[in-house]
Enzyme design. Sequence first.
Site, mmCIF file in Angstrom:
data_model
loop_
_atom_site.group_PDB
_atom_site.id
_atom_site.type_symbol
_atom_site.label_atom_id
_atom_site.label_comp_id
_atom_site.label_asym_id
_atom_site.label_seq_id
_atom_site.Cartn_x
_atom_site.Cartn_y
_atom_site.Cartn_z
ATOM 1 N N GLY A 9 0.763 -4.616 6.845
ATOM 2 C CA GLY A 9 0.774 -4.982 5.416
ATOM 3 C C GLY A 9 1.502 -3.973 4.556
ATOM 4 N N THR A 11 4.479 -4.562 2.872
ATOM 5 C CA THR A 11 5.447 -5.127 1.919
ATOM 6 C C THR A 11 5.044 -4.876 0.470
ATOM 7 O OG1 THR A 11 4.327 -7.248 2.115
ATOM 8 C CG2 THR A 11 6.281 -6.932 3.481
ATOM 9 N N GLY A 13 1.749 -2.714 -2.251
ATOM 10 C CA GLY A 13 0.452 -2.044 -2.407
ATOM 11 C C GLY A 13 0.207 -0.837 -1.529
ATOM 12 N N ARG A 34 4.563 -10.207 6.483
ATOM 13 C CA ARG A 34 5.179 -11.526 6.689
ATOM 14 C C ARG A 34 6.475 -11.659 5.902
ATOM 15 N NH1 ARG A 34 0.112 -14.727 4.612
ATOM 16 N NH2 ARG A 34 0.358 -12.944 3.218
ATOM 17 N N ARG A 35 6.598 -10.966 4.778
ATOM 18 C CA ARG A 35 7.783 -11.154 3.933
ATOM 19 C C ARG A 35 8.935 -10.285 4.438
ATOM 20 N NH1 ARG A 35 4.839 -10.288 -1.722
ATOM 21 N NH2 ARG A 35 3.586 -8.950 -0.361
ATOM 22 N N TYR A 153 -14.977 -12.922 0.428
ATOM 23 C CA TYR A 153 -14.257 -11.643 0.526
ATOM 24 C C TYR A 153 -15.213 -10.526 0.937
ATOM 25 C CZ TYR A 153 -11.333 -7.621 -0.608
ATOM 26 O OH TYR A 153 -10.620 -6.437 -0.535
ATOM 27 N N PRO A 183 -11.879 1.372 -0.749
ATOM 28 C CA PRO A 183 -11.486 1.567 -2.157
ATOM 29 C C PRO A 183 -12.196 0.599 -3.105
ATOM 30 C CG PRO A 183 -9.560 1.214 -0.709
ATOM 31 C CD PRO A 183 -10.785 0.784 0.037
ATOM 32 N N GLU A 189 -0.691 -5.745 -5.749
ATOM 33 C CA GLU A 189 -0.518 -7.202 -5.861
ATOM 34 C C GLU A 189 -1.828 -7.942 -5.548
ATOM 35 O OE1 GLU A 189 2.813 -8.645 -3.572
ATOM 36 O OE2 GLU A 189 4.206 -7.274 -4.523
ATOM 37 N N PHE A 190 -2.874 -7.164 -5.242
ATOM 38 C CA PHE A 190 -4.150 -7.744 -4.790
ATOM 39 C C PHE A 190 -4.670 -8.851 -5.716
ATOM 40 C CE2 PHE A 190 -8.817 -7.625 -4.899
ATOM 41 C CZ PHE A 190 -9.142 -7.831 -3.576
HETATM 42 P P1 NDP Z 1 -1.342 -6.195 -1.722
HETATM 43 O O1 NDP Z 1 -1.468 -7.663 -1.978
HETATM 44 O O2 NDP Z 1 -0.471 -5.399 -2.621
HETATM 45 O O3 NDP Z 1 -0.852 -5.961 -0.213
HETATM 46 C C1 NDP Z 1 -1.393 -6.698 0.852
HETATM 47 C C2 NDP Z 1 -0.512 -6.524 2.082
HETATM 48 O O4 NDP Z 1 -1.125 -7.248 3.170
HETATM 49 C C3 NDP Z 1 0.880 -7.097 1.888
HETATM 50 O O5 NDP Z 1 1.825 -6.221 2.447
HETATM 51 C C4 NDP Z 1 0.850 -8.400 2.673
HETATM 52 O O6 NDP Z 1 2.131 -8.657 3.246
HETATM 53 C C5 NDP Z 1 -0.144 -8.064 3.791
HETATM 54 N N1 NDP Z 1 -0.745 -9.262 4.358
HETATM 55 C C6 NDP Z 1 -1.578 -10.141 3.744
HETATM 56 N N2 NDP Z 1 -1.871 -11.151 4.566
HETATM 57 C C7 NDP Z 1 -1.195 -10.927 5.726
HETATM 58 C C8 NDP Z 1 -1.076 -11.617 6.951
HETATM 59 N N3 NDP Z 1 -1.715 -12.774 7.178
HETATM 60 N N4 NDP Z 1 -0.305 -11.092 7.933
HETATM 61 C C9 NDP Z 1 0.355 -9.936 7.720
HETATM 62 N N5 NDP Z 1 0.279 -9.220 6.595
HETATM 63 C C10 NDP Z 1 -0.482 -9.721 5.599
HETATM 64 O O7 NDP Z 1 -2.833 -5.639 -1.735
HETATM 65 P P2 NDP Z 1 -3.444 -4.175 -1.480
HETATM 66 O O8 NDP Z 1 -2.402 -3.211 -1.117
HETATM 67 O O9 NDP Z 1 -4.321 -3.879 -2.603
HETATM 68 O O10 NDP Z 1 -4.373 -4.505 -0.231
HETATM 69 C C11 NDP Z 1 -4.307 -3.824 0.998
HETATM 70 C C12 NDP Z 1 -5.692 -3.800 1.616
HETATM 71 O O11 NDP Z 1 -6.563 -3.089 0.762
HETATM 72 C C13 NDP Z 1 -6.323 -5.181 1.808
HETATM 73 O O12 NDP Z 1 -6.994 -5.179 3.043
HETATM 74 C C14 NDP Z 1 -7.304 -5.284 0.649
HETATM 75 O O13 NDP Z 1 -8.373 -6.135 0.940
HETATM 76 C C15 NDP Z 1 -7.747 -3.836 0.548
HETATM 77 N N6 NDP Z 1 -8.331 -3.425 -0.720
HETATM 78 C C16 NDP Z 1 -7.664 -3.588 -1.908
HETATM 79 C C17 NDP Z 1 -8.245 -3.137 -3.084
HETATM 80 C C18 NDP Z 1 -7.618 -3.334 -4.407
HETATM 81 O O14 NDP Z 1 -8.346 -3.311 -5.432
HETATM 82 N N7 NDP Z 1 -6.303 -3.501 -4.493
HETATM 83 C C19 NDP Z 1 -9.528 -2.435 -3.071
HETATM 84 C C20 NDP Z 1 -10.142 -2.355 -1.781
HETATM 85 C C21 NDP Z 1 -9.544 -2.799 -0.663
HETATM 86 P P3 NDP Z 1 2.839 -10.091 3.328
HETATM 87 O O15 NDP Z 1 2.367 -10.909 2.178
HETATM 88 O O16 NDP Z 1 4.296 -9.762 3.289
HETATM 89 O O17 NDP Z 1 2.414 -10.617 4.660
HETATM 90 C C1 8X3 Z 2 -10.937 -4.958 -3.680
HETATM 91 C C2 8X3 Z 2 -11.855 -4.413 -4.689
HETATM 92 O O1 8X3 Z 2 -13.789 -4.932 -6.224
HETATM 93 O O2 8X3 Z 2 -11.993 -6.549 -6.172
HETATM 94 O O3 8X3 Z 2 -11.446 -4.892 -2.403
HETATM 95 O O4 8X3 Z 2 -13.501 -6.360 -4.334
HETATM 96 S S1 8X3 Z 2 -12.838 -5.628 -5.370
#
Ligand code: NDP
Ligand code: 8X3
Length: 252
Positions: A9, A11, A13, A34-35, A153, A183, A189-190
């Site tokens: 992942g 691409t 965040g 994937r992208r 989730y 975190p 992009e979450f």
């Molecule tokens: P982003 O959406 O910015 O990044 C998510 C990444 O995951 C992208 O690179 C995306 O790539 C990849 N991804 C998603 N689905 C797939 C798939 N099926 N196969 C391969 N790659 C995949 O989010 P974050 O950076 O915030 O999230 C990263 C991790 O951190 C996640 O596990 C999220 O649950 C966790 N997290 C995030 C928090 C937040 O508040 N942002 C807090 C706590 C945890 P692509 O679309 O190109 O496949």
């Molecule tokens: C992402 C943080 O609080 O949106 O895992 O679940 S929260």
Amino acid sequence: MNNIILITGTTSGFGKAIAEKFASNGWNCIITGRRKEKLFSLADELKSKYNIKLLPLVFDVQKRKEVFDVLTNLPAEWSDINILVNNAGLALGRDSFENANLDDWDTMLDTNVKGLMYVSKAVIPYLIEKKQGHIINIGSIAGKEVYQFGNGYCASKFAVDALSKSMRIDLLSKNIKVTAIHPGAAETEFSLVRFKGDADKAASVYNGFIPLYAENIADIVYYVATLPPSVCINELIVTPTAQANAYLFHKV
Ligand code: NDP
Ligand code: 8X3
């Protein structure tokens, strides 16, 4: 080749920031997502900025055959992996249990839980062969405490917590460290993904306080990954200063 990290992942965040952090410190990186265009452009950027080697691999972690086809056939020079960061993941929707979308539940569980399991299962043989390694799982504060409308989730991230503990026990005799980082709210992009492209709704999540940024998590991953071989941080919960738990924020 020395110092190889595989990050899923990358691409956007956290994953992208983690790749940059390690690349800037001389690590060779296997980056995935994937992208394809975003992945390859990150590979080009990091290669030219830091003079390290990059292997971009395009696959969907939900697709078992794809994961194993790609990861069990790594070019020999890339098989000496030191660290796996299971970061790929997502949230979809924020609805009460009775209204939640079944496809969203499937995608979250298939990605966050089964995807992490497939990738780990495919990579662990390389770490066992090397007789050392480190798996860093990106969980969430949503995997430590449940919040309203978090249902699917939260369940997926509680599973990441359980899997991290389980891996640490099962891999103990293999000299493989397992760290879970959980975190709180981070602006990546979450939320845009969670709210299916609704940019206003996504931005409103971070109104009134300073959230975490991807670089904060990258710094923490780098710290836990570069401790002495005899030291393993089991887990960390990391929030913005303005967040006390999974649902209580101080917003101004
Ligand atoms: P982003 O959406 O910015 O990044 C998510 C990444 O995951 C992208 O690179 C995306 O790539 C990849 N991804 C998603 N689905 C797939 C798939 N099926 N196969 C391969 N790659 C995949 O989010 P974050 O950076 O915030 O999230 C990263 C991790 O951190 C996640 O596990 C999220 O649950 C966790 N997290 C995030 C928090 C937040 O508040 N942002 C807090 C706590 C945890 P692509 O679309 O190109 O496949
Ligand atoms: C992402 C943080 O609080 O949106 O895992 O679940 S929260």
